[in-house]
Enzyme design. Structure first.
Site, PDB file in Angstrom:
ATOM      1  N   ALA A  63       0.860  -1.266  -0.059  1.00 45.47           N
ATOM      2  CA  ALA A  63       0.010   0.112  -0.082  1.00 45.47           C
ATOM      3  C   ALA A  63       0.924   1.224  -0.035  1.00 45.47           C
ATOM      4  O   ALA A  63       1.914   1.347   0.511  1.00 45.47           O
ATOM      5  CB  ALA A  63      -0.827   0.047   1.145  1.00 45.47           C
ATOM      6  N   GLY A 104       1.303  -5.105   1.182  1.00 46.90           N
ATOM      7  CA  GLY A 104      -0.010  -5.253   0.327  1.00 46.90           C
ATOM      8  C   GLY A 104       0.627  -6.104  -0.966  1.00 46.90           C
ATOM      9  O   GLY A 104      -0.238  -6.758  -1.601  1.00 46.90           O
ATOM     10  N   GLU A 107       0.519  -9.595  -0.273  1.00 45.69           N
ATOM     11  CA  GLU A 107      -0.724  -9.970  -0.066  1.00 45.69           C
ATOM     12  C   GLU A 107      -1.417 -10.247  -1.300  1.00 45.69           C
ATOM     13  O   GLU A 107      -2.466 -11.154  -1.480  1.00 45.69           O
ATOM     14  CB  GLU A 107      -1.746  -8.814   0.834  1.00 45.69           C
ATOM     15  CG  GLU A 107      -1.075  -9.019   2.297  1.00 45.69           C
ATOM     16  CD  GLU A 107      -1.565  -7.841   3.117  1.00 45.69           C
ATOM     17  OE1 GLU A 107      -1.132  -6.560   2.804  1.00 45.69           O
ATOM     18  OE2 GLU A 107      -2.338  -8.151   4.014  1.00 45.69           O
ATOM     19  N   GLU A 127       4.621  -4.157   7.930  1.00 44.38           N
ATOM     20  CA  GLU A 127       3.539  -3.205   8.353  1.00 44.38           C
ATOM     21  C   GLU A 127       3.986  -3.039   9.969  1.00 44.38           C
ATOM     22  O   GLU A 127       3.583  -1.840  10.454  1.00 44.38           O
ATOM     23  CB  GLU A 127       2.037  -4.177   8.285  1.00 44.38           C
ATOM     24  CG  GLU A 127       1.409  -3.689   6.942  1.00 44.38           C
ATOM     25  CD  GLU A 127       2.050  -4.760   5.950  1.00 44.38           C
ATOM     26  OE1 GLU A 127       2.966  -5.649   6.265  1.00 44.38           O
ATOM     27  OE2 GLU A 127       1.266  -5.367   5.182  1.00 44.38           O
TER      28      GLU A 127
HETATM   29  N1  CAA Z   1       4.460   3.516  -0.625  1.00 45.58           N
HETATM   30  C1  CAA Z   1       4.842   4.725  -0.783  1.00 45.58           C
HETATM   31  N2  CAA Z   1       5.718   5.151  -1.611  1.00 45.58           N
HETATM   32  C2  CAA Z   1       6.850   4.091  -1.663  1.00 45.58           C
HETATM   33  C3  CAA Z   1       6.449   2.797  -1.181  1.00 45.58           C
HETATM   34  C4  CAA Z   1       5.231   2.546  -0.315  1.00 45.58           C
HETATM   35  N3  CAA Z   1       4.908   1.480   0.159  1.00 45.58           N
HETATM   36  N4  CAA Z   1       7.850   1.922  -1.166  1.00 45.58           N
HETATM   37  C5  CAA Z   1       8.484   2.878  -1.970  1.00 45.58           C
HETATM   38  N5  CAA Z   1       8.050   3.886  -2.135  1.00 45.58           N
HETATM   39  C6  CAA Z   1       8.751   4.980  -2.875  1.00 45.58           C
HETATM   40  C7  CAA Z   1       9.410   5.743  -1.758  1.00 45.58           C
HETATM   41  O1  CAA Z   1       8.785   7.066  -1.011  1.00 45.58           O
HETATM   42  C8  CAA Z   1      10.284   6.790  -2.820  1.00 45.58           C
HETATM   43  O2  CAA Z   1       9.812   7.675  -3.348  1.00 45.58           O
HETATM   44  P1  CAA Z   1      10.511   9.295  -3.541  1.00 45.58           P
HETATM   45  O3  CAA Z   1      11.735   8.988  -4.503  1.00 45.58           O
HETATM   46  O4  CAA Z   1       9.247   9.999  -4.051  1.00 45.58           O
HETATM   47  O5  CAA Z   1      11.041   9.596  -2.193  1.00 45.58           O
HETATM   48  C9  CAA Z   1      10.654   5.419  -3.917  1.00 45.58           C
HETATM   49  O6  CAA Z   1       9.538   4.625  -3.894  1.00 45.58           O
HETATM   50  C10 CAA Z   1      11.970   4.912  -3.793  1.00 45.58           C
HETATM   51  O7  CAA Z   1      12.029   4.413  -2.377  1.00 45.58           O
HETATM   52  P2  CAA Z   1      13.438   4.585  -1.467  1.00 45.58           P
HETATM   53  O8  CAA Z   1      13.937   5.720  -1.866  1.00 45.58           O
HETATM   54  O9  CAA Z   1      12.888   4.090  -0.201  1.00 45.58           O
HETATM   55  O10 CAA Z   1      13.952   3.247  -2.235  1.00 45.58           O
HETATM   56  P3  CAA Z   1      15.110   2.127  -1.380  1.00 45.58           P
HETATM   57  O11 CAA Z   1      15.610   1.320  -2.461  1.00 45.58           O
HETATM   58  O12 CAA Z   1      15.968   2.699  -0.374  1.00 45.58           O
HETATM   59  O13 CAA Z   1      13.756   1.395  -0.271  1.00 45.58           O
HETATM   60  C11 CAA Z   1      11.955  -0.001  -0.202  1.00 45.58           C
HETATM   61  C12 CAA Z   1      12.877   0.644  -1.419  1.00 45.58           C
HETATM   62  C13 CAA Z   1      12.818  -1.330   0.562  1.00 45.58           C
HETATM   63  C14 CAA Z   1      10.706  -0.415  -0.893  1.00 45.58           C
HETATM   64  C15 CAA Z   1      11.614   0.994   0.951  1.00 45.58           C
HETATM   65  O14 CAA Z   1      10.966   2.136  -0.114  1.00 45.58           O
HETATM   66  C16 CAA Z   1      10.394   0.776   1.816  1.00 45.58           C
HETATM   67  O15 CAA Z   1      10.569  -0.126   2.596  1.00 45.58           O
HETATM   68  N6  CAA Z   1       9.083   0.977   1.366  1.00 45.58           N
HETATM   69  C17 CAA Z   1       7.962   0.711   2.327  1.00 45.58           C
HETATM   70  C18 CAA Z   1       7.534  -0.719   2.310  1.00 45.58           C
HETATM   71  C19 CAA Z   1       6.415  -1.153   3.213  1.00 45.58           C
HETATM   72  O16 CAA Z   1       6.500  -0.656   4.355  1.00 45.58           O
HETATM   73  N7  CAA Z   1       5.261  -1.562   2.684  1.00 45.58           N
HETATM   74  C20 CAA Z   1       4.050  -1.977   3.419  1.00 45.58           C
HETATM   75  C21 CAA Z   1       3.206  -0.911   3.208  1.00 45.58           C
HETATM   76  S1  CAA Z   1       1.899  -0.978   4.170  1.00 45.58           S
HETATM   77  C22 CAA Z   1       0.714  -2.033   3.821  1.00 45.58           C
HETATM   78  O17 CAA Z   1       1.024  -2.463   2.442  1.00 45.58           O
HETATM   79  C23 CAA Z   1      -0.561  -2.144   4.465  1.00 45.58           C
HETATM   80  C24 CAA Z   1      -1.398  -3.393   3.866  1.00 45.58           C
HETATM   81  O18 CAA Z   1      -1.226  -4.457   4.283  1.00 45.58           O
HETATM   82  C25 CAA Z   1      -2.332  -2.946   2.950  1.00 45.58           C
END
Ligand code: CAA
Length: 253
Positions: A63, A104, A107, A127
């Site tokens: 998400a 997600g 998922e 999460e």
């Molecule tokens: N939501 C929004 N933006 C995201 C994202 C996410 N889940 N994952 C990555 N991005 C975006 C970052 O914000 C960034 O955007 P900007 O360049 O505009 O800042 C871009 O993608 C690149 O990300 P990073 O700079 O962080 O790149 P990285 O290589 O250092 O890390 C990553 C990549 C490991 C995917 C890291 O971004 C990360 O940990 N993301 C979050 C993952 C997460 O927590 N997912 C769970 C979401 S909650 C959910 O899914 C709930 C549910 O069950 C429904």
């Protein structure tokens, strides 16, 4: 387009297409994904779907933390039906996991039937590191699919596992080189399409409905599907082709 739908030879390829944000699922992506899965469900020419992510890095990072999670906190915001919850699709779905499948994103993978991963894929539910739990089926599907301790490891540690570990614990079917991912998923899809499509859908529906039933009720359900299939043209074709030593030509009738 945030979700791309392409079809060829009874197979739809559905691509989450937001590579600049690791294919994170914003409300707009979710809506398009829901619409696309309904299109797949209702397309009579298409028998199997492959879901993948655009780019080399991610299937989906889950998400969208900035655009989706704040909306989910709003009680008046309702998501459309998705394969993770609310949308039953009996046609088989293959996940071709081309990189990170987090939250997600994982998922969505869990709502797919067959899972082929590239060597660089990683799987996790981060999460809990956000003070949340998975909201699209992760806490329910992982413990039903994995040994309890492995599901607990993924859900409680919040740290991703790599593709080999995911294969070892039975979360995915196969690990391949990134360059072979889509061709392998297409081979599996083509192999499924050689079978009777009504039978394939009945098998999936019986599997899913049976999971929530006692064995006795599940056996009765299977019996009723079995009886229904014996009246289909596909079944007649299947036994004729066997007797005539030729490949069956199924029409889904
Ligand atoms: N939501 C929004 N933006 C995201 C994202 C996410 N889940 N994952 C990555 N991005 C975006 C970052 O914000 C960034 O955007 P900007 O360049 O505009 O800042 C871009 O993608 C690149 O990300 P990073 O700079 O962080 O790149 P990285 O290589 O250092 O890390 C990553 C990549 C490991 C995917 C890291 O971004 C990360 O940990 N993301 C979050 C993952 C997460 O927590 N997912 C769970 C979401 S909650 C959910 O899914 C709930 C549910 O069950 C429904």
């Amino acid at each position: 387009m945030l979700v791309v739908y392409e079809k060829s030879d009874h197979v739809a390829t559905i691509t989450l297409n937001r590579p600049e944000a690791f294919n994170a699922i914003s409300p707009e992506v979710y809506q398009e994904f829901s619409d696309t899965m309904i299109r797949f469900r209702d397309d009579p020419d298409v028998w199997v779907a492959i879901i993948t992510g655009a780019g080399q890095k991610a299937f989906s990072a889950g998400a969208d933390i900035k655009q989706m999670l704040p909306r989910l906190a709003d009680k008046s915001f309702a998501l459309p039906p998705g394969i993770m919850r609310g949308l039953n699709i009996w046609k088989p779905i293959i996940a071709a996991i081309n990189g990170l499948a987090l939250g997600g994103g994982l998922e969505i993978v869990l709502a797919c039937d067959i899972r082929i991963a590239a060597e660089n894929a990683r799987f996790g539910t981060p999460e809990v590191s956000l003070g949340l739990i998975p909201g699209w089926g992760g806490t329910q599907r992982l413990p039903r699919m994995l040994p309890w301790c492995k599901a607990a490891e993924i859900l409680l540690m919040g740290k991703p596992i790599d593709a080999q570990e995911a294969y070892r614990i039975g979360l995915i079917n196969k690990v391949v080189a990134p360059a072979e991912l889509m061709s392998t998923a297409q081979e599996w899809a083509a192999r499924i399409c050689e079978n009777g499509p009504i039978a394939i859908r009945a098998a999936k529906e019986a599997m899913i409905r049976g999971m929530n039933m006692s064995l006795d009720d599940g056996l009765r359900l299977e019996e009723s599907f079995f009886a229904g299939l014996t009246t289909t043209e596909d079944f007649k074709e299947g036994i004729s082709a066997f007797a005539e030593k030729r490949k069956p030509q199924y029409k889904g009738e």
